[in-house]
Design a protein around this motif. Structure first.
Motif, PDB file in Angstrom:
ATOM      1  N   MET A 143      31.692 -41.082  10.235  1.00 43.42           N
ATOM      2  CA  MET A 143      30.664 -40.111  10.595  1.00 43.42           C
ATOM      3  C   MET A 143      30.592 -39.024   9.532  1.00 43.42           C
ATOM      4  SD  MET A 143      30.673 -39.370  14.676  1.00 43.42           S
ATOM      5  CE  MET A 143      30.054 -40.632  15.807  1.00 43.42           C
ATOM      6  N   PHE A 144      29.449 -38.957   8.871  1.00 45.82           N
ATOM      7  CA  PHE A 144      29.179 -37.861   7.946  1.00 45.82           C
ATOM      8  C   PHE A 144      28.550 -36.743   8.765  1.00 45.82           C
ATOM      9  CE2 PHE A 144      29.141 -41.726   5.422  1.00 45.82           C
ATOM     10  CZ  PHE A 144      29.954 -41.373   4.343  1.00 45.82           C
ATOM     11  N   VAL A 145      29.079 -35.532   8.634  1.00 46.41           N
ATOM     12  CA  VAL A 145      28.639 -34.447   9.511  1.00 46.41           C
ATOM     13  C   VAL A 145      28.256 -33.214   8.704  1.00 46.41           C
ATOM     14  CG1 VAL A 145      31.025 -33.699   9.883  1.00 46.41           C
ATOM     15  CG2 VAL A 145      29.277 -33.035  11.518  1.00 46.41           C
ATOM     16  N   THR A 146      27.208 -32.539   9.194  1.00 46.97           N
ATOM     17  CA  THR A 146      26.765 -31.289   8.585  1.00 46.97           C
ATOM     18  C   THR A 146      26.260 -30.353   9.670  1.00 46.97           C
ATOM     19  OG1 THR A 146      25.411 -30.338   6.820  1.00 46.97           O
ATOM     20  CG2 THR A 146      24.374 -32.043   8.187  1.00 46.97           C
ATOM     21  N   HIS A 147      25.930 -29.139   9.267  1.00 47.02           N
ATOM     22  CA  HIS A 147      25.432 -28.140  10.203  1.00 47.02           C
ATOM     23  C   HIS A 147      24.019 -28.507  10.633  1.00 47.02           C
ATOM     24  CE1 HIS A 147      24.786 -24.301  12.102  1.00 47.02           C
ATOM     25  NE2 HIS A 147      25.939 -23.818  11.648  1.00 47.02           N
ATOM     26  N   SER A 148      23.762 -28.509  11.930  1.00 48.59           N
ATOM     27  CA  SER A 148      22.409 -28.731  12.414  1.00 48.59           C
ATOM     28  C   SER A 148      21.554 -27.506  12.146  1.00 48.59           C
ATOM     29  CB  SER A 148      22.417 -29.032  13.918  1.00 48.59           C
ATOM     30  OG  SER A 148      21.111 -29.341  14.362  1.00 48.59           O
ATOM     31  N   ILE A 149      20.255 -27.734  11.952  1.00 49.47           N
ATOM     32  CA  ILE A 149      19.283 -26.655  11.807  1.00 49.47           C
ATOM     33  C   ILE A 149      18.045 -27.039  12.609  1.00 49.47           C
ATOM     34  CG2 ILE A 149      20.133 -25.937   9.544  1.00 49.47           C
ATOM     35  CD1 ILE A 149      17.765 -27.384   8.260  1.00 49.47           C
ATOM     36  N   PRO A 150      17.176 -26.092  12.945  1.00 51.46           N
ATOM     37  CA  PRO A 150      15.947 -26.448  13.665  1.00 51.46           C
ATOM     38  C   PRO A 150      15.143 -27.488  12.890  1.00 51.46           C
ATOM     39  CG  PRO A 150      16.271 -24.082  13.687  1.00 51.46           C
ATOM     40  CD  PRO A 150      17.301 -24.637  12.748  1.00 51.46           C
ATOM     41  N   THR A 151      14.536 -28.414  13.610  1.00 45.75           N
ATOM     42  CA  THR A 151      13.787 -29.480  12.928  1.00 45.75           C
ATOM     43  C   THR A 151      12.634 -28.912  12.110  1.00 45.75           C
ATOM     44  OG1 THR A 151      12.481 -29.794  14.953  1.00 45.75           O
ATOM     45  CG2 THR A 151      14.377 -31.250  14.619  1.00 45.75           C
ATOM     46  N   THR A 152      12.027 -27.818  12.565  1.00 47.31           N
ATOM     47  CA  THR A 152      10.956 -27.220  11.759  1.00 47.31           C
ATOM     48  C   THR A 152      11.496 -26.701  10.431  1.00 47.31           C
ATOM     49  OG1 THR A 152      11.275 -25.128  12.966  1.00 47.31           O
ATOM     50  CG2 THR A 152       9.519 -26.583  13.734  1.00 47.31           C
ATOM     51  N   ALA A 153      12.683 -26.090  10.458  1.00 46.12           N
ATOM     52  CA  ALA A 153      13.294 -25.593   9.225  1.00 46.12           C
ATOM     53  C   ALA A 153      13.664 -26.754   8.310  1.00 46.12           C
ATOM     54  CB  ALA A 153      14.531 -24.755   9.543  1.00 46.12           C
ATOM     55  N   ALA A 154      14.133 -27.855   8.910  1.00 40.37           N
ATOM     56  CA  ALA A 154      14.471 -29.033   8.105  1.00 40.37           C
ATOM     57  C   ALA A 154      13.229 -29.570   7.411  1.00 40.37           C
ATOM     58  CB  ALA A 154      15.105 -30.103   8.987  1.00 40.37           C
ATOM     59  N   THR A 155      12.149 -29.708   8.151  1.00 42.51           N
ATOM     60  CA  THR A 155      10.910 -30.223   7.566  1.00 42.51           C
ATOM     61  C   THR A 155      10.413 -29.322   6.451  1.00 42.51           C
ATOM     62  OG1 THR A 155      10.283 -31.209   9.688  1.00 42.51           O
ATOM     63  CG2 THR A 155       8.534 -30.917   8.071  1.00 42.51           C
ATOM     64  N   GLU A 156      10.495 -28.011   6.664  1.00 43.87           N
ATOM     65  CA  GLU A 156      10.018 -27.056   5.664  1.00 43.87           C
ATOM     66  C   GLU A 156      10.854 -27.077   4.386  1.00 43.87           C
ATOM     67  OE1 GLU A 156      10.060 -23.414   7.812  1.00 43.87           O
ATOM     68  OE2 GLU A 156       8.260 -23.890   8.981  1.00 43.87           O
TER      69      GLU A 156
END
Length: 346
Positions: free
Chosen positions: A176-189
């Motif tokens: 499992m590669f893991v990272t900090h989640s962020i809002p999907t809108t911020a990810a898209t932007e």
């Protein structure tokens, strides 16, 4: 390019019980987070004496960078400043200015493209230049995002190999590669051309592929997320690592690879070493967490290489990268117009 100082720029963290709530208020300033939610998060820090490991890790990284620069006969002093706790960026700028430094090259301890890793640091630097009154005297540049630089990839390759060796008796192992989640809108932007997850998700997937290729394994793997916060009604990148662990079928060995982080700070030692390990145990899965780069020799040397490529204006064709996404472009400079930097945007 001509630079006369290095700035190690990071997140910061509390260094005692009395610091915890003021630090969390700094982190959440302007976000309307209720006091009771801050108290919930404060438990993580209070469990460790109110001390986040991140500041000492930055002291160690600063010392390692200074040693590597000296080894290469590069005469550039390293200063250190934080976004959310002492020493602040304003402290670092005042100190380096008092020392006669004017043209600063920053290493931001975030390897990926996102608002918190790029845009917010840019805003922090702008604010610090204004608050110190040094906008017309100091210029700040920063190295590119280094997610697929060999120096960042190598420690994870080494760690995954070691973890797989430790789990050789497992009947079925998952990575499992893991990272900090962020809002999907911020990810898209962060890069709409890469799809809903933006450049942020694409970069992490590219790193996972590079690590697997370096290890030479075809073990089942996935990209998962941790440390979700904020309004429950707001969509964030998923799946959460604990949900993903609970959903594993027939797996008795798990390698957790924290590719989203450069050091073992609070969200690593709590969200992964505490909560994720507990979830694995509850599901009868033996889990091994891979170390973050920290002050790994390859990582420190890689950061100095990244400094030199900016100093020497190395062309893209000669910049090392281990994914099809790289090399990521340089950022424009901020502050005094001592000399216009040649930059590209994406």
């Amino acid at each position: 390019m001509s630079y006369d100082a290095i700035l190690l720029a990071s997140f910061g963290g509390p260094e005692g019980q009395d610091d915890v709530i003021p630090f969390l208020k700094n982190v959440t300033r302007g976000k309307g987070i209720p006091e009771e939610r801050l108290e919930e998060v404060a438990v993580h820090y209070r469990h460790h004496g109110g001390v986040s490991p991140i500041n000492q890790q930055n002291r160690d990284l600063k010392a390692a960078l200074e040693a590597e620069l000296a080894r290469r006969d590069i005469d550039l002093p390293v200063y250190w400043g934080n976004r959310n706790w002492d020493p602040y960026f304003t402290d670092a700028l005042r100190k380096l200015h008092a020392d006669g430094k004017r043209d600063v090259l920053a290493i931001v301890t975030s390897a990926y493209t996102s608002y918190s890793g790029v845009g917010q640091y840019r805003e922090d630097f702008e604010r610090a230049l204004d608050e110190t009154g040094l906008r017309d005297e100091v210029r700040i540049s920063r190295i590119r995002e280094f997610f697929d630089h060999p120096g960042f990839i190598a420690p994870f390759v080494e760690g995954v190999r070691s973890a797989l060796d430790e789990l050789t008796d497992a009947a079925k192992t998952h990575i499992m590669f893991v990272t900090h989640s962020i809002p999907t809108t911020a990810a898209t932007e962060s890069g709409p051309e890469y799809g809903e997850g933006g450049a942020y998700e694409a970069q992490h997937l590219a790193v996972a592929d590079a690590v697997l290729a370096g290890v030479g394994t075809d073990a089942p793997h996935s990209l998962v997320y941790q440390s979700r916060s904020g309004n429950p009604a707001t969509p964030w990148l998923e799946p959460d690592i604990n949900d993903a662990i609970a959903a594993l079928d027939g797996v008795d060995g798990l390698v957790i690879v924290p590719i989203g982080f450069v050091s073992d700070h609070m969200e690593v030692i709590w969200d992964l070493d505490t909560e994720a390990m507990e979830t694995a145990g509850e599901n009868n899965i033996r889990a091994v967490r891979v170390p973050t780069p920290g002050v790994h020799e390859a990582f420190v040397a890689g950061l100095v290489d990244l400094l030199l490529e900016r100093i020497n204006a190395v062309p893209d064709s000669e910049r090392p990268h281990e994914s099809p996404l790289g090399p990521w472009p340089d950022h424009p400079s901020q502050g005094a117009a001592l000399e216009s930097a040649v930059t590209t945007t994406r």
